[in-house]
Design a protein around this motif. Sequence first.
Motif, mmCIF file in Angstrom:
data_model
loop_
_atom_site.group_PDB
_atom_site.id
_atom_site.type_symbol
_atom_site.label_atom_id
_atom_site.label_comp_id
_atom_site.label_asym_id
_atom_site.label_seq_id
_atom_site.Cartn_x
_atom_site.Cartn_y
_atom_site.Cartn_z
ATOM 1 N N ASN A 28 -18.161 8.606 -2.173
ATOM 2 C CA ASN A 28 -18.021 10.033 -2.462
ATOM 3 C C ASN A 28 -16.744 10.428 -3.170
ATOM 4 O OD1 ASN A 28 -20.497 10.984 -1.164
ATOM 5 N ND2 ASN A 28 -19.548 10.123 0.676
ATOM 6 N N CYS A 29 -15.795 9.487 -3.289
ATOM 7 C CA CYS A 29 -14.490 9.900 -3.845
ATOM 8 C C CYS A 29 -14.508 9.879 -5.373
ATOM 9 C CB CYS A 29 -13.374 9.023 -3.296
ATOM 10 S SG CYS A 29 -13.371 7.369 -3.970
ATOM 11 N N GLN A 30 -13.456 10.453 -5.942
ATOM 12 C CA GLN A 30 -13.318 10.506 -7.412
ATOM 13 C C GLN A 30 -12.922 9.142 -7.965
ATOM 14 O OE1 GLN A 30 -10.470 13.330 -8.841
ATOM 15 N NE2 GLN A 30 -12.105 14.417 -9.894
ATOM 16 N N MET A 31 -13.405 8.816 -9.149
ATOM 17 C CA MET A 31 -13.045 7.550 -9.817
ATOM 18 C C MET A 31 -12.077 7.868 -10.958
ATOM 19 S SD MET A 31 -14.589 4.929 -8.564
ATOM 20 C CE MET A 31 -14.945 5.338 -6.889
ATOM 21 N N PRO A 32 -11.182 6.965 -11.373
ATOM 22 C CA PRO A 32 -10.871 5.695 -10.694
ATOM 23 C C PRO A 32 -10.216 5.933 -9.334
ATOM 24 C CG PRO A 32 -9.543 5.994 -12.713
ATOM 25 C CD PRO A 32 -10.349 7.214 -12.536
ATOM 26 N N VAL A 33 -10.247 4.868 -8.510
ATOM 27 C CA VAL A 33 -9.636 4.960 -7.198
ATOM 28 C C VAL A 33 -8.839 3.664 -6.983
ATOM 29 C CG1 VAL A 33 -11.569 3.946 -5.902
ATOM 30 C CG2 VAL A 33 -10.120 5.653 -4.815
ATOM 31 N N VAL A 34 -7.841 3.741 -6.127
ATOM 32 C CA VAL A 34 -6.970 2.577 -5.946
ATOM 33 C C VAL A 34 -7.163 2.040 -4.524
ATOM 34 C CG1 VAL A 34 -4.591 1.733 -6.096
ATOM 35 C CG2 VAL A 34 -5.330 3.649 -7.537
ATOM 36 N N VAL A 77 -7.251 -1.288 4.974
ATOM 37 C CA VAL A 77 -7.012 -0.938 3.571
ATOM 38 C C VAL A 77 -6.569 0.522 3.450
ATOM 39 C CG1 VAL A 77 -8.672 -2.610 2.630
ATOM 40 C CG2 VAL A 77 -9.416 -0.264 3.073
ATOM 41 N N VAL A 78 -5.817 0.772 2.391
ATOM 42 C CA VAL A 78 -5.448 2.141 2.032
ATOM 43 C C VAL A 78 -6.226 2.443 0.757
ATOM 44 C CG1 VAL A 78 -3.569 3.657 1.295
ATOM 45 C CG2 VAL A 78 -3.132 1.890 3.015
ATOM 46 N N ILE A 79 -6.938 3.556 0.757
ATOM 47 C CA ILE A 79 -7.657 3.954 -0.468
ATOM 48 C C ILE A 79 -6.982 5.224 -0.957
ATOM 49 C CG2 ILE A 79 -9.878 4.592 -1.480
ATOM 50 C CD1 ILE A 79 -11.260 2.969 0.616
ATOM 51 N N GLU A 80 -6.508 5.166 -2.219
ATOM 52 C CA GLU A 80 -5.742 6.333 -2.658
ATOM 53 C C GLU A 80 -6.099 6.816 -4.054
ATOM 54 O OE1 GLU A 80 -1.659 4.988 -2.087
ATOM 55 O OE2 GLU A 80 -1.464 4.753 -4.241
ATOM 56 N N GLU A 81 -5.710 8.047 -4.268
ATOM 57 C CA GLU A 81 -5.914 8.759 -5.531
ATOM 58 C C GLU A 81 -5.214 7.997 -6.657
ATOM 59 O OE1 GLU A 81 -3.842 12.910 -7.143
ATOM 60 O OE2 GLU A 81 -3.282 12.019 -5.234
ATOM 61 N N PHE A 82 -5.852 7.944 -7.818
ATOM 62 C CA PHE A 82 -5.275 7.293 -8.996
ATOM 63 C C PHE A 82 -4.318 8.277 -9.673
ATOM 64 C CE2 PHE A 82 -5.502 6.380 -13.595
ATOM 65 C CZ PHE A 82 -5.040 5.078 -13.577
ATOM 66 N N LEU A 83 -3.074 7.851 -9.827
ATOM 67 C CA LEU A 83 -2.068 8.722 -10.457
ATOM 68 C C LEU A 83 -1.862 8.321 -11.913
ATOM 69 C CD1 LEU A 83 0.734 8.734 -7.711
ATOM 70 C CD2 LEU A 83 -0.967 10.517 -8.136
ATOM 71 N N PRO A 140 7.807 13.473 -9.917
ATOM 72 C CA PRO A 140 7.788 12.068 -9.485
ATOM 73 C C PRO A 140 7.076 11.897 -8.148
ATOM 74 C CG PRO A 140 9.993 13.019 -9.224
ATOM 75 C CD PRO A 140 9.163 14.058 -9.907
ATOM 76 N N LYS A 141 6.262 10.833 -8.057
ATOM 77 C CA LYS A 141 5.571 10.526 -6.800
ATOM 78 C C LYS A 141 5.773 9.048 -6.481
ATOM 79 C CE LYS A 141 2.137 14.127 -7.125
ATOM 80 N NZ LYS A 141 0.759 14.547 -6.944
ATOM 81 N N VAL A 142 5.784 8.722 -5.195
ATOM 82 C CA VAL A 142 6.005 7.333 -4.774
ATOM 83 C C VAL A 142 4.688 6.553 -4.865
ATOM 84 C CG1 VAL A 142 6.696 5.825 -2.871
ATOM 85 C CG2 VAL A 142 7.852 8.027 -3.207
ATOM 86 N N ILE A 143 4.720 5.421 -5.578
ATOM 87 C CA ILE A 143 3.574 4.505 -5.565
ATOM 88 C C ILE A 143 3.780 3.469 -4.477
ATOM 89 C CG2 ILE A 143 2.222 2.836 -6.862
ATOM 90 C CD1 ILE A 143 3.250 3.977 -9.390
ATOM 91 N N GLU A 144 4.996 2.980 -4.377
ATOM 92 C CA GLU A 144 5.265 1.979 -3.338
ATOM 93 C C GLU A 144 6.749 1.952 -3.021
ATOM 94 O OE1 GLU A 144 5.164 -2.169 -4.209
ATOM 95 O OE2 GLU A 144 5.954 -1.901 -6.232
ATOM 96 N N TYR A 145 7.021 1.490 -1.803
ATOM 97 C CA TYR A 145 8.394 1.179 -1.401
ATOM 98 C C TYR A 145 8.490 -0.333 -1.254
ATOM 99 C CZ TYR A 145 8.910 5.981 0.595
ATOM 100 O OH TYR A 145 8.988 7.326 0.818
ATOM 101 N N ASN A 146 9.621 -0.896 -1.606
ATOM 102 C CA ASN A 146 9.929 -2.262 -1.207
ATOM 103 C C ASN A 146 11.262 -2.216 -0.472
ATOM 104 O OD1 ASN A 146 7.645 -3.467 -2.369
ATOM 105 N ND2 ASN A 146 8.624 -3.544 -4.373
#
Length: 420
Positions: A135-141, A182-188, A279-285
């Motif tokens: 049901n979610c919007q494509m693309p998806v991550v 899993v994490v399913i997230e919005e494509f930025l 700016p939005k965070v994609i990932e932290y290391n």
Amino acid sequence: MKVMVVGGGGREHAIVWKLSQSSRISELFCAPGNAGTAILAKNVPLKATDLEGVRDFALREKIDLVVVAPDDPLAMGMVDMLQAAGIKAFGPNAAAARIEASKAFAKNLMKKYNIPTAAYEIFSDQQAALDYVNNCQMPVVIKADGLALGKGVIIAEDRETAKQAVKGMMSEGVFGNAGRTVVIEEFLRGPELTVLAFADGTNVRAMVSSRDHKRALDGDKGLNTGGMGAIAPGTELSDQDIKRMHDEIFQPTIDAMRSEGSPFSGIIYFGLMLTADGPKVIEYNARFGDPEAQVVLPLLKSDLLDIFEACMDNSLGSQEIVWSDKHACVVVMASGGYPGSYNTGKTISGLECADRMTDVYIFHAGTKVDNGNVVTSGGRVLGVTAIAETKEQAIDRAYEFVQQISFDKAHYRTDIGRTC
Ligand code: AMP
Ligand code: GLY
């Protein structure tokens, strides 16, 4: 002081190189290191994940400070184990390293503390994940929750790919236990930027920005790798841009970790997307990036040991940190076939080209000395970094030296810094 760096890649060579300029360090060690670190430090044949081995060596040799650079030993609690044995250690403890080791932890932290990031849902039930994908919007991550050598992210353009990714991670064990949740997230959308920062649990000080190229082939094609090259600064940022990132992302993240009872001390890596909404965070290391460290550290004018100590003593707020306003580019030379299968043991020639040069550095990664020759021993073999007044000059100069180094089936991208 006796200082030991844990790790054996290009990042660790860059850290060892920078620390070797500190007058207060009398002896440097690197575990396990590579042929490049061996010139500046004493290599210790211990795996970076050998927690007890590193602790016992540090106790035996009376090491004053251990710098833990890679993600795995941080997530496994090497810093906790060293500190429990009374050894000074630089890097986050295991609780703080969760910011990288668990994407679900990082996403929940951002949601709770209003830190801008992609909208997301977390699933540990496969059917629920598949229903969501329907049901979610494509693309998806789709992201594996745990550490997966930087490969646990799939950008699905269509539902079928998204479903396959969910099944692969959740029931077929493609990423082992890392993908059971899993994490399913919005494509930025937007340009990506990395900002590394020093943190002391309370204060956070951003370094110059950088940008890496994760795909194996020119034009951002091919498989994802650890990183095939990078530039610094990653883009031009105004003081206002930097202040916005600090106020909306960097400081709130460090405050959030402290509020959660896991103050973050060490290097924090902000993987950002500069979207139309900011700016939005994609990932932290929880560490320096590799190869980002190989472009950022050569631009640091201050003593790295002083800054590491300020991070451990909670005095980062008043620490002087001076950056060059030049540009840096690193081009990674890899073994043909990487990130798939490749052969090692190839003799590398031309390494002396950067000797006596200023502003050109060869940072070794997968190299070792064999019968007096430097040979390849890994996927990413070395990185050639050049510093210059402009980005274009830094790129040209890095490639000028790449062309002087050779080994059988060497592979490198020819467009580092040119596509961003
Ligand atoms: P990560 O391991 O989370 O850094 O993801 C690897 C790469 O996937 C990133 O460098 C981005 O290029 C891409 N990526 C991750 N998350 C997103 C997202 N939400 N939207 C768009 N691209 C993403
Ligand atoms: N170059 C990306 C990373 O170190 O995670």
